[in-house]
Design an enzyme around this catalytic site. Sequence first.
Site, PDB file in Angstrom:
ATOM      1  N   GLY A 150       0.808  -1.208   0.000  1.00 21.56           N
ATOM      2  CA  GLY A 150       0.000   0.000   0.000  1.00 21.56           C
ATOM      3  C   GLY A 150       0.843   1.260   0.000  1.00 21.56           C
ATOM      4  O   GLY A 150       1.837   1.379  -0.732  1.00 21.56           O
ATOM      5  N   CYS A 151       0.467   2.191   0.855  1.00 15.65           N
ATOM      6  CA  CYS A 151       1.148   3.478   0.908  1.00 15.65           C
ATOM      7  C   CYS A 151       2.589   3.354   1.391  1.00 15.65           C
ATOM      8  O   CYS A 151       3.415   4.222   1.106  1.00 15.65           O
ATOM      9  CB  CYS A 151       0.376   4.434   1.826  1.00 15.65           C
ATOM     10  SG  CYS A 151      -1.287   4.834   1.240  1.00 15.65           S
ATOM     11  N   ALA A 152       2.899   2.299   2.138  1.00 13.41           N
ATOM     12  CA  ALA A 152       4.269   2.113   2.634  1.00 13.41           C
ATOM     13  C   ALA A 152       5.230   1.726   1.516  1.00 13.41           C
ATOM     14  O   ALA A 152       6.452   1.777   1.708  1.00 13.41           O
ATOM     15  CB  ALA A 152       4.292   1.048   3.723  1.00 13.41           C
ATOM     16  N   ALA A 153       4.688   1.340   0.364  1.00 10.70           N
ATOM     17  CA  ALA A 153       5.530   0.803  -0.700  1.00 10.70           C
ATOM     18  C   ALA A 153       6.494   1.833  -1.272  1.00 10.70           C
ATOM     19  O   ALA A 153       7.553   1.465  -1.793  1.00 10.70           O
ATOM     20  CB  ALA A 153       4.671   0.213  -1.809  1.00 10.70           C
TER      21      ALA A 153
END
Length: 353
Positions: free
Chosen positions: A137-140
């Site tokens: 998700g956004c952590a990628a």
Amino acid sequence: MATLCRPTVCVPEHVITMEQTLDLCRSVHADHPQLDLALRLIRNTGVAKRHIVRPIEETLKHPGFESRNAVYETEAKARVPAVVRQALEDAQLRAQDIDMIIYVSCTGFMMPSLTAWMINAMGFRTDTKQLPIAQLGCAAGGAAVNRAHDFCTAYPEANALIVSCEFCSLCYQPSDLEVGNLLSNGLFGDGVGAAVVRGKGGTGMELHRNSSYIIPQTEDWIMYDVKSTGFHFKLDRRVPGTMEPLAPSLKDLAKLHGWDAAALDFYIIHAGGPRILDDLSKYLGVAPEAFRFSRATLTEYGNIASAVVLDALRRLFDENGTADAARGLLAGFGPGITAEISLGSWTSDRGTG
């Protein structure tokens, strides 16, 4: 040391403003028992406008997962090349100089990954390594930087290309009426970003050290339910409070490197929402102004998932960078609940722009 060079970020041409989002929420969900709460939460995001790959009239329809995923593939192939070419030019490299492509996206699915298409269509070498990341998700965005750093540390002469392609609007689900989902309909935007990590040379953030951290027992706080209609985004109400347990992981990495996380020169932070930035400012002990790049991304583009950290870094470059040896921190947050954290200092390689 590996250097994260200037990112390129592009957003689609279709725009939806905050007022349009609120009006749509009122009309589409007029009978929702928590409409006032949803409207208040959307207003509090601070998102002035977002960009989406399809006109809003088409976005609000749901032709089925197969059709949506076909749009994802078409739009990715149409929009990624120009962003990649600019990122390569800014790093003063050619496609043939790239040894690994890290492709991150959580809003559509392709197998083989878009990396295979890029190698065939854009002149990358046939021995280019591929690393698709689909489920962070956004952590990628932070994870991609860290894996590129690891690769270039192992192979100091190598170069890695990071590509982030997020079309969050293609995950709109008209049947999902939970308040968290209504909030996400007013928070997320679409965007494509790319950046090169050079093993040697380059101007940008010279990467020194990285780490990952997961808050125990939070894997169902940000997640997808995968159904016949596609990806259904689930957001737990506890997510905005996660900076209190995550901030120590940022402090610990800085301390391990002999730095004070509260006394750095620049911060490139994933802008999941305004409270994320407010709380991290509080728990790190830094002024709110330190996160101005992330706030600008949130205001102008919304949460563009893994591409946020690339856009925030782009904005630092647009301020003409910072002083050589200035110390900084980059962090992405996402499902898990996961943090991907990098430390680095600014370097200006006059030979590579």
